[in-house]
Structures are given as structure tokens and as C-alpha cells.
Design a protein around this motif. Structure first.
Motif, PDB file in Angstrom:
ATOM      1  N   ARG A 155      12.215   6.591   7.380  1.00 47.68           N
ATOM      2  CA  ARG A 155      11.611   7.716   6.667  1.00 47.68           C
ATOM      3  C   ARG A 155      10.312   7.270   6.002  1.00 47.68           C
ATOM      4  O   ARG A 155       9.318   7.997   6.001  1.00 47.68           O
ATOM      5  CB  ARG A 155      12.583   8.285   5.621  1.00 47.68           C
ATOM      6  CG  ARG A 155      13.639   9.189   6.227  1.00 47.68           C
ATOM      7  CD  ARG A 155      14.593   9.714   5.181  1.00 47.68           C
ATOM      8  NE  ARG A 155      15.505  10.677   5.761  1.00 47.68           N
ATOM      9  CZ  ARG A 155      15.364  12.010   5.699  1.00 47.68           C
ATOM     10  NH1 ARG A 155      14.346  12.530   5.074  1.00 47.68           N
ATOM     11  NH2 ARG A 155      16.241  12.806   6.261  1.00 47.68           N
ATOM     12  N   GLN A 156      10.310   6.067   5.441  1.00 52.14           N
ATOM     13  CA  GLN A 156       9.084   5.548   4.829  1.00 52.14           C
ATOM     14  C   GLN A 156       7.982   5.374   5.865  1.00 52.14           C
ATOM     15  O   GLN A 156       6.811   5.591   5.581  1.00 52.14           O
ATOM     16  CB  GLN A 156       9.347   4.200   4.165  1.00 52.14           C
ATOM     17  CG  GLN A 156       9.857   4.342   2.750  1.00 52.14           C
ATOM     18  CD  GLN A 156      10.219   3.007   2.142  1.00 52.14           C
ATOM     19  OE1 GLN A 156      10.089   1.960   2.780  1.00 52.14           O
ATOM     20  NE2 GLN A 156      10.688   3.044   0.925  1.00 52.14           N
ATOM     21  N   ALA A 157       8.386   4.962   7.065  1.00 56.43           N
ATOM     22  CA  ALA A 157       7.385   4.793   8.128  1.00 56.43           C
ATOM     23  C   ALA A 157       6.743   6.140   8.457  1.00 56.43           C
ATOM     24  O   ALA A 157       5.530   6.224   8.695  1.00 56.43           O
ATOM     25  CB  ALA A 157       8.048   4.187   9.366  1.00 56.43           C
ATOM     26  N   ILE A 172      11.405  13.515  11.104  1.00 59.41           N
ATOM     27  CA  ILE A 172      12.313  12.936  10.105  1.00 59.41           C
ATOM     28  C   ILE A 172      12.735  11.570  10.602  1.00 59.41           C
ATOM     29  O   ILE A 172      13.338  11.461  11.663  1.00 59.41           O
ATOM     30  CB  ILE A 172      13.560  13.830   9.899  1.00 59.41           C
ATOM     31  CG1 ILE A 172      13.139  15.262   9.524  1.00 59.41           C
ATOM     32  CG2 ILE A 172      14.487  13.238   8.852  1.00 59.41           C
ATOM     33  CD1 ILE A 172      14.278  16.262   9.484  1.00 59.41           C
ATOM     34  N   ALA A 173      12.409  10.545   9.838  1.00 63.11           N
ATOM     35  CA  ALA A 173      12.767   9.168  10.214  1.00 63.11           C
ATOM     36  C   ALA A 173      12.385   8.885  11.663  1.00 63.11           C
ATOM     37  O   ALA A 173      13.174   8.313  12.426  1.00 63.11           O
ATOM     38  CB  ALA A 173      14.258   8.929   9.969  1.00 63.11           C
ATOM     39  N   GLY A 174      11.214   9.314  12.047  1.00 62.89           N
ATOM     40  CA  GLY A 174      10.693   8.990  13.372  1.00 62.89           C
ATOM     41  C   GLY A 174      11.107   9.949  14.481  1.00 62.89           C
ATOM     42  O   GLY A 174      10.613   9.851  15.604  1.00 62.89           O
ATOM     43  N   GLN A 202       0.812  -1.227   0.000  1.00 67.48           N
ATOM     44  CA  GLN A 202       0.000   0.000   0.000  1.00 67.48           C
ATOM     45  C   GLN A 202       0.835   1.261   0.000  1.00 67.48           C
ATOM     46  O   GLN A 202       0.345   2.325  -0.339  1.00 67.48           O
ATOM     47  CB  GLN A 202      -0.844   0.082   1.267  1.00 67.48           C
ATOM     48  CG  GLN A 202      -1.661  -1.111   1.606  1.00 67.48           C
ATOM     49  CD  GLN A 202      -2.083  -0.998   3.054  1.00 67.48           C
ATOM     50  OE1 GLN A 202      -3.038  -0.325   3.375  1.00 67.48           O
ATOM     51  NE2 GLN A 202      -1.329  -1.627   3.936  1.00 67.48           N
ATOM     52  N   LEU A 203       2.074   1.151   0.450  1.00 65.81           N
ATOM     53  CA  LEU A 203       2.863   2.361   0.661  1.00 65.81           C
ATOM     54  C   LEU A 203       3.656   2.710  -0.593  1.00 65.81           C
ATOM     55  O   LEU A 203       4.370   1.881  -1.133  1.00 65.81           O
ATOM     56  CB  LEU A 203       3.819   2.155   1.839  1.00 65.81           C
ATOM     57  CG  LEU A 203       4.608   3.386   2.270  1.00 65.81           C
ATOM     58  CD1 LEU A 203       3.688   4.545   2.640  1.00 65.81           C
ATOM     59  CD2 LEU A 203       5.505   3.036   3.454  1.00 65.81           C
ATOM     60  N   ARG A 204       3.513   3.967  -1.039  1.00 61.69           N
ATOM     61  CA  ARG A 204       4.274   4.458  -2.187  1.00 61.69           C
ATOM     62  C   ARG A 204       4.995   5.727  -1.767  1.00 61.69           C
ATOM     63  O   ARG A 204       4.855   6.194  -0.651  1.00 61.69           O
ATOM     64  CB  ARG A 204       3.334   4.730  -3.362  1.00 61.69           C
ATOM     65  CG  ARG A 204       2.660   3.483  -3.891  1.00 61.69           C
ATOM     66  CD  ARG A 204       3.539   2.771  -4.913  1.00 61.69           C
ATOM     67  NE  ARG A 204       3.062   1.449  -5.248  1.00 61.69           N
ATOM     68  CZ  ARG A 204       3.509   0.314  -4.701  1.00 61.69           C
ATOM     69  NH1 ARG A 204       4.458   0.326  -3.810  1.00 61.69           N
ATOM     70  NH2 ARG A 204       3.019  -0.850  -5.062  1.00 61.69           N
ATOM     71  N   GLY A 205       5.670   6.338  -2.709  1.00 60.33           N
ATOM     72  CA  GLY A 205       6.527   7.466  -2.368  1.00 60.33           C
ATOM     73  C   GLY A 205       5.816   8.775  -2.102  1.00 60.33           C
ATOM     74  O   GLY A 205       6.425   9.722  -1.636  1.00 60.33           O
TER      75      GLY A 205
END
Ligand SMILES: Cc1cc2nc3c(=O)[nH]c(=O)nc-3n(C[C@H](O)[C@H](O)[C@H](O)COP(=O)(O)OP(=O)(O)OC[C@H]3O[C@@H](n4cnc5c(N)ncnc54)[C@H](O)[C@@H]3O)c2cc1C
Length: 824
Positions: free
Chosen positions: A116-118, A800-802, A65-68
Motif C-alpha cells: 500500500r505504501q508503494a 490498492i496495494a498494487g 522520503q516517503l510519508r503517509g
């Protein structure tokens, strides 16, 4: 019901239809399903062989489900949600199960990317958990996690049976009246005066036929490029061999989530007690260069163990069961890849009524549900449901039809899907196709190039003796210091940029002014020599284009647009020309553009030209011809970096001479060559918006903070009603500029804007403010019913990245808020 039993091709092929869809893979079936669902029941899908017999039947069936970006994630999520419901709706079992997915990192850099994606997932409301190596082991007992640095899990990701997804969509379309004919090959799309009129085909018995239609959708997968070419439509894609391997049944395997180990170019999936491993190897094998065999149907390509071996070796270490389990299937099948790893949607700029949904880069199953929905909306409503620029067919460049270019590029793009997605990462293949007249000069002076729309652009300049390569990282990269020096030269001295890749469009003719005033929001009917910054809006007040318009004479105008949006802008202009008498010509390659920017720009101009560069002699926002060295240029007094400066438009033949003259004159003023990275870091300090990131067709011009460039009093123009309506209703969100107070962390885009502890949206673009002393970003903040003071009264952080970092927020540019330097 078994999909093979589904009835297709019953009855006569009609002579007329509202829309004809070419191709019965998952893409065509989804477009048919969604058009029918939108009420277009008079539609026909033609498939040259059997449904799913191209690429769809053999996909692995991963549904992530996750895209950029927000909208790509929205589409992927839509697919996943649709597929969960499809079996109940159509009676066709789809095998869709939300088994979840885990991605593991084997390096710190990859871990940073996953984190970062999270953050991106959290912005877009996709459930995500950061998990430790021990937790990975608990969920995946077969896995060797000794070198796993960290991981993220998405519990609602799924897997499915791809062929049955397509068959269920086809059934859903038929249930609403769509007709599907197999063994019916489209031989050509017919057109008259630049508009589609239908398709010619050869039917199952070899009989020729024609269907008249105003809308044709090319869903031809890897056949799509050649089909489009016949109609003069650019659809740059090329097939590659794509591999997976399935073991014999493994005892006690159980139900496992999908697993991605991008550092080893591999994904894993368990199905019916067997284990599958699929590959995204760094150097892929292009396929089908000489065309695709006429009888291709449910075909597989030859095994290539040597090619797969490196992936398998990693797999044996990662999941030792691969050492002992027997091999059930070694699969090799073709799939379409595109030069930028993004698929194509939308209406082809070359032919009205010719639509495209193709080139899925190995995510066609996960992507087609949402893509079909979006395209059907676009076709039936005349506009996209939301910003789809990332996948818009209008980003394709005509030269990208070249097969040698495509063949070389796709060897790289397949593997890039699992490569580290570092910021500023440049492609390495098929380079050097479009060069500015100054390319060799810049190269000789240390330029390190990047590529956009095929253009080689100097991104930064290496120092004498410095390595001329990118060293990628999520932290400061090796060119950070070069950018800083260039940036400070622009702020304190003078910098020179080659911006010849700007798109340049001439609009000329009796009605040129009236036409431009109808498509642009600002007042275009200005004195000759004036430059107008403006947007072209859609009916909703969203921004279709961000440009300057220079009046060259009573009846001639020069439009300057970003190089990447040129085809889109040309298409928008041509589509809206109507009965107006004006000629629209792309003159991009005819002129080079040199931008001389900084407080000392005037000194350099005076040294190289006898013209008057005082504020009175050459005011801001005007253009005129000047002598430079022994040549001529048109000097435009504008800026995209927020300083005093001139853009010199020079006939391509004189570009090198003018460059040398400016360089020589600039030497005693400390002139520094600057790259695109510096252009971007300067513009973000001044909060100039960047089309495609900060402003899109979904962003209302007033909410984007560009109301100053809209003149509702000038009379009617496209989007005016939406501007008036927004003025009346008030803004729902506002563009805000942020600067991190800690000078260390970096923003690129898609970090999370956190307002009073709550995520409110993504950073739409970011770079380092070398003059302001910290990372700077732009982003929208919801503000319904709030004053500017209310918005600024909040506490802002950027995640940023959590990790959350304190940020200063501003509604006016932090650099040169009153434009005193620009107008200096
Ligand atoms: C090994 C492998 C694994 C994959 N794994 C996944 C995965 O896990 N998840 C995922 O989302 N995606 C995956 N994919 C990608 C996915 O399979 C494709 O992106 C998708 O099937 C593309 O669908 P399509 O409809 O665009 O193309 P196709 O399925 O190829 O359909 C195009 C159709 O058009 C027909 N056609 C062409 N020309 C004409 C004409 N002139 N007239 C009539 N008909 C015509 C063809 O016969 C064909 O049936 C994988 C692909 C491969 C190869």
C-alpha cells in the motif's frame, strides 16, 4: 570546513530583529536558513549552549522520503533534495549520500502495508520498487531472509551526518545575513495584548538582554513545551530515551542501503565500515519528567542493556554479524515525541506572532528541511504553502499540556512508528481524558471507543457476548458486521449516535452577523432558527473550516465544527475578528449532541416529544426548542448521514435523561445505537466531504463541489475574489465519488485513483458502502477544459496495494442524489 570552526555569536546582540528563532538544532537552523532565503535577513537565532548540542548532534541520519500523505512526502522529498545540494552551496560537508533504503515485511499484514505504501509512493512520484526476498538478499548479503515475505526499495532515500546538515543550514543562513548567538538562553517571550513583542535572554557572560521582535519561533526541541507554557502556549511534547548501537568495523561490509525491519522494531545503517542498529521498541522510556538539567549539552543518557536486549536478540538472528562484531558505541539520547507522532508547525493560536517548529518524533533531520521551508513561507506570506493540517499546531488540545498524560502517551508513540499501521488503529495509553455525558450509558450498551482530540467516542457497538476489542487487519476487521448492521439500521430504520464531541462555538454581539458573513462563504443573515451549511475560506478560495451556523437570535449564532478542528476554528475566527464587536466562546462541553437518523426518526421523535415534526412544522435546515421526555432540547433538522433526522442539542445535565427517553421511545421502532464508523460509512455513500481529508485549505471550494454553499451575490467575504476567478477560469480538478464494482476490497484513503490506466491522485477518504454494496471513496480528478461528461466518460480503477480494481465514478452522490430521503 569543519562545523566546529564556524563563527557564531560574533558582535553585539541586536536590540531589535524582524524575527528571533529560539534553538540552534536542525529545526532552528532550517527555519533561519529559509527565512533568510525568503529575504528576511534581519533575523537572530539564539542557542542556549552550542549549535546542535540538544538532540541533533546524535541522530542516526536516516533521510526517508516517503510519508503517509502527499504533502508530508512533499516536505520530506524537499529535505532530501535540499541536503544533496547543501554542501556545494555552503561549503559544509553534510555526508549526504543517496544510498537507498529497503523495508522488509515478515508477515503478510506487513507486506500488505508495504505494498500500500508503494502505491502511495507512486501517487506522489517517489521512485519505488517491490522486491522479492531473493533480491533483498542480493542487495544485503548479511541478512537472514528465510522468513522475509516481501520488501520494497526506495533508491533515492539517503543518509547523512545530521550535525553537519544543521551547521550547513546555519552557514547558509549566516551567508544571507542572519545572526547566530550561542550560549544565549531565552528566558521568556514577551507579549502585549496577545501579541509577541520580543524575547528576554541571558547572554554568554550572564548579562540579561531583550530583543524586540514581532515574530518569535520556538524551535526549542524537548525544551519547547516548558518554554511555550511560560507564554500560555500549548506545545504538547515529551522526551523519550532513544537508542542505537554501533559495531566495531566489520570487514567487507561495503556500502549498503538503509534497512528497516519494522516487525522487529529495528533499522540498520552501515557507515564507515561499521554497522548501526537503531530501535523503535514497543514500550519506550520517557525522560526528563522533572525538567532538563541546566548544563545539558552534547549529553548522552545511561546505557540500558536490558531494555535494548530484545531488539539485539532479533538482530543477531537477522544479521548474524552482530553475534561476533564488537560493540563500538551504545548510544542513548533524548528526543521529543508528541501524542500523535506528528510534529508541530505554525502559529500558536494563543499568541499572535508566536510560531513553532518542534516535536519531531525521531524524524527531525529528514523533516526539518521541508518544515523550515514551509514555516518560512507561512511566516513571510501569511499562509501555508499547502495543506499542513496534519502537523498544524492548532490540532493540539489545551489539556494535552498535562505532563502525566504526555508521559504515559509517549511510552507508546515511539514504538507506534514501526508498528503495523492498520486502519482504525487506536492508541492504548492516556485514554479516557474527555468523556461525553453519555459515556457510561454507551459503555454499558457495548460501545467500543476510539479517541480523537482526547474525546472518547463510541466507534462501534459490540453484540451481547462479543469481544469488545479491535482485531486489526487490512481486510475486514472484527467489527465489519456490526458496522453493517448499524449502517442498515440508519438506512432502513433508525439509528442513534452520540456526537457530543462536536466543537460548539457561540458568536454573539452587535456585529456577530456581519462578522460571520465576512468569514463564511454562505449567507449567514437568515431568519432566527435557520441552519446554514457553510465553509470559511482563505483568500485562495481554499477551505479553512467546514461547519454549520445556526442563528439563535438576532445577535447570537452557534457554530458547529468537527471536534478535531475546534482549536483551529477558534483561532481562525479570533484572528479575523478585527474591529467587529462580537464575543467568541467555546461552549463545547456545555451541550451533548444526540443524532437520531433514519427513515423512522420521525416516528421516534413523535413518540418522545409533543412537538410537530412534519416537514411543515419542522422543515429541513431549521432548529427550535422542543420538549423531550421531561427535559428540553434544541432540535436541529440536519444530517451527516444522508437520511431524515434530527440532531438534539441537550444541556449536559439533561443529556442522560434525554438519551434514556429517546432509547425507550425508540425500542418499538427498532432503534439501534450506532458508532462513528457507521457515521463515516453513511456519509461517504452520500459523498459528504470530510474536513482534513477531502477538503483542506488547499482545496478550492468550487473544485470540492461545494459551490452550492457559496453566495457571491451577498457582498464581500474572504475568498470571494478567488471564487469569482475560478468561475471565470474553470475548474482544474473535480471531486469524484467512486464505488468498487467488486464488493470484496476495501478503501481507507491514499489508494490510487487510476484514470484510463494512469494514476491521477489519491483517494482522499474511503469506507465501505454497506447500502451501495461495495467500498466507496472520494478523490480529485484533473479536468482542465473538460466537461462533466468528459470526466465521466473515462474508465476508472482504484489501485490498492498494487492491484487495480474497476470502479464506477459519479459526480452526484450515489446515495440519495436528489436528497429526497434527507428532506422526506
Ligand atoms: C538516537 C536518535 C536517533 C535519531 N535518528 C534520526 C534519523 O535517523 N533521522 C532523523 O530524521 N531524525 C533522527 N532523530 C531525531 C532528530 O535527531 C531530532 O528530531 C532533531 O534533531 C530535532 O531537532 P530540533 O532542532 O527540534 O531539536 P534540538 O536538536 O534538541 O534543538 C533544540 C535546541 O534548542 C535549544 N534551546 C532550548 N531552549 C532554549 C532556550 N530557552 N534558549 C535558547 N536555546 C534553547 C537547545 O539547546 C537545543 O540546541 C534521532 C534522534 C535520536 C535521539
Amino acid at each position: 570546513m569543519c562545523w566546529q570552526e564556524m563563527e557564531t555569536g560574533v558582535g553585539q546582540i541586536p536590540e531589535r530583529a524582524r524575527a528571533v528563532i529560539i534553538g540552534g538544532g536542525v529545526s532552528g537552523c532550517s527555519v533561519a536558513y529559509h527565512l533568510a532565503k525568503a529575504g528576511w535577513t534581519d533575523i537572530v537565532l539564539l542557542e542556549r549552549k552550542q549549535l546542535t548540542s540538544g538532540t541533533t548532534w546524535h541522530a542516526a541520519g536516516l533521510i526517508g522520503q516517503l510519508r503517509g500523505s502527499a504533502n508530508m512526502t512533499r516536505l520530506a522529498k524537499y529535505s532530501a533534495d535540499l541536503y544533496v545540494k547543501l554542501a556545494a552551496e555552503t561549503g559544509v560537508e553534510t555526508g549526504m549520500r543517496q544510498v537507498g533504503s529497503i523495508s522488509v515485511a515478515l508477515t503478510r499484514e506487513r507486506h500488505e502495508e508495504l505494498l500500500r505504501q508503494a502505491t502511495v509512493a507512486r501517487i506522489f512520484d517517489v521512485e519505488v520498487h517491490e522486491i522479492s526476498p531473493a533480491e533483498v538478499k542480493a542487495r544485503y548479503p548479511h541478512l537472514n531472509v528465510s522468513d522475509v515475505v516481501g520488501a520494497v526499495a526506495l533508491p533515492l532515500d539517503g543518509q547523512c551526518d545530521p550535525a553537519n546538515i544543521a551547521m550547513a543550514l546555519a552557514k547558509g543562513a549566516r551567508m544571507r545575513g542572519a545572526q547566530i548567538f550561542e550560549h544565549t538562553k531565552v528566558t521568556g517571550v514577551t507579549k502585549v495584548a496577545g501579541r509577541v513583542t520580543g524575547v528576554d535572554y541571558i547572554g554568554a557572560e550572564g548579562e540579561p538582554g531583550h530583543i524586540a521582535a514581532d515574530v518569535v519561533v520556538n524551535c526549542g526541541g524537548m525544551w519547547g513545551r516548558d518554554l511555550a507554557e511560560q507564554s500560555g502556549v500549548t506545545l504538547p511534547l515529551h522526551a523519550c530515551e532513544h537508542f542505537y548501537l554501533i559495531t566495531e568495523p566489520v570487514e567487507g561490509l561495503g556500502h549498503l542501503p538503509v534497512l528497516r525491519v519494522p516487525d522487529e522494531c529495528a533499522y540498520y545503517k552501515s557507515d564507515a565500515g561499521k554497522m548501526m542498529i537503531g530501535a523503535f521498541e514497543p514500550k519506550a522510556k520517557p525522560w526528563g519528567m522533572g525538567g532538563i538539567r541546566e548544563d545539558f549539552m552534547f549529553d548522552t543518557l545511561p546505557e540500558d542493556w536490558d531494555h535494548f536486549q530484545p531488539i539485539l536478540e532479533h538482530a543477531m538472528n537477522r544479521m548474524p554479524l552482530f553475534e561476533t562484531a564488537g560493540i563500538h558505541t551504545f548510544f542513548n539520547g533524548p528526543e521529543s515525541f508528541t501524542p500523535d507522532d506528528r510534529y508541530y508547525l505554525g502559529e500558536a493560536p494563543e499568541v499572535a506572532g508566536y510560531w513553532i517548529a518542534a516535536g519531531y518524533n525521531s524524524v527531525g533531520i529528514a523533516g526539518s528541511g521541508g518544515a523550515g521551508m514551509a514555516l518560512a513561507h507561512w511566516i513571510t506570506e501569511g499562509e501555508a504553502p499547502f495543506d499542513l493540517w496534519e502537523v498544524d499546531i492548532r490540532r493540539a488540545q489545551p489539556f494535552q499540556r498535562n505532563r502525566k498524560y504526555l508521559r504515559e502517551r509517549v511510552t507508546e508513540t515511539l514504538g507506534l512508528l514501526y508498528a503495523d499501521h492498520f486502519p482504525y488503529r487506536q492508541v492504548e495509553t492516556s485514554r479516557g481524558v474527555r468523556r461525553t455525558p453519555l459515556h457510561a450509558h454507551l459503555k454499558a450498551r457495548g460501545a467500543v471507543f476510539g479517541e480523537v482530540a482526547g474525546w472518547e467516542r463510541a466507534n462501534w457497538f459490540a453484540n451481547e457476548g462479543q469481544e469488545r476489542e479491535y482485531r486489526y487487519s487490512w481486510k475486514r476487521q472484527n467489527w465489519f458486521g456490526n458496522q453493517r448492521a448499524e449502517h442498515l439500521a440508519v438506512r432502513n430504520g433508525v439509528g442513534l449516535f452520540d456526537m457530543s464531541s462536536f466543537g460548539k462555538i457561540r458568536v454573539e454581539g452587535r456585529d456577530a452577523c456581519a462578522f460571520l458573513n465576512r468569514v463564511c462563504a454562505n449567507q449567514i443573515d437568515v431568519a432566527t432558527g435557520r441552519i446554514v451549511y457553510t465553509q470559511m475560506l482563505n483568500r485562495k478560495g481554499g477551505i479553512e473550516s467546514d461547519l454549520t451556523v445556526t442563528r439563535l437570535s438576532e445577535t447570537a449564532f452557534l457554530l458547529v465544527v468537527p471536534g478535531a478542528t475546534l482549536q483551529r476554528d477558534l483561532a481562525w475566527l479570533r484572528r479575523h475578528l478585527g474591529e467587529d464587536f462580537a464575543v467568541i466562546t467555546d461552549v463545547t462541553a456545555g451541550e451533548a449532541v444526540l443524532c437520531l437518523m433514519g427513515p423512522k426518526a420521525r416516528d421516534v421523535m413523535r413518540a418522545v416529544s409533543p412537538a410537530d415534526f412534519s416537514n411543515a412544522g419542522h422543515p429541513f435546515g431549521t432548529a427550535r426548542e422542543i420538549e423531550v421526555g421531561m427535559g428540553l432540547a434544541r432540535a436541529h433538522r440536519v444530517t451527516y448521514v444522508g437520511e431524515l433526522g434530527w440532531e438534539l442539542y441537550v444541556s449536559a445535565d439533561q443529556a442522560a435523561h434525554v438519551f434514556e427517553a429517546v432509547e425507550e421511545a425508540g425500542a418499538e421502532h427498532g432503534l439501534k445505537l450506532c458508532g462513528i464508523h457507521t457515521l463515516d460509512s453513511c456519509r461517504i455513500e452520500k459523498a459528504y466531504r470530510h474536513f482534513g481529508h477531502d477538503i483542506t485549505d488547499e482545496d478550492h471550494v468550487l473544485e470540492a463541489g461545494l459551490g452550492f454553499a457559496v453566495k457571491t451575490g451577498k457582498g464581500d467575504f474572504i475568498g470571494r475574489d478567488a471564487v469569482l476567478a475560478k468561475q471565470e477560469a474553470g475548474l482544474s480538478r473535480r471531486m469524484v465519488q467512486f464505488r468498487l464494482t467488486d464488493p470484496e476490497p476495501l478503501m481507507f484513503h491514499n489508494e490510487a485513483v487510476v484514470r484510463d490506466g494512469k494514476i491521477v491522485g489519491p483517494v482522499t477518504s474511503g469506507n465501505y458502502g454497506h447500502f451501495l454494496g461495495g467500498a466507496v471513496g472520494l478523490g480529485y480528478v484533473p479536468c482542465k477544459g473538460e466537461s462533466e461528461a468528459d470526466v465521466l466518460a473515462s474508465r476508472y480503477e482504484i489501485e490498492i496495494a498494487g492491484v487495480r480494481h474497476a470502479a464506477v465514478a459519479s459526480l452526484v452522490p450515489m446515495h440519495d442524489p436528489k436528497s429526497e430521503r434527507v428532506k422526506g
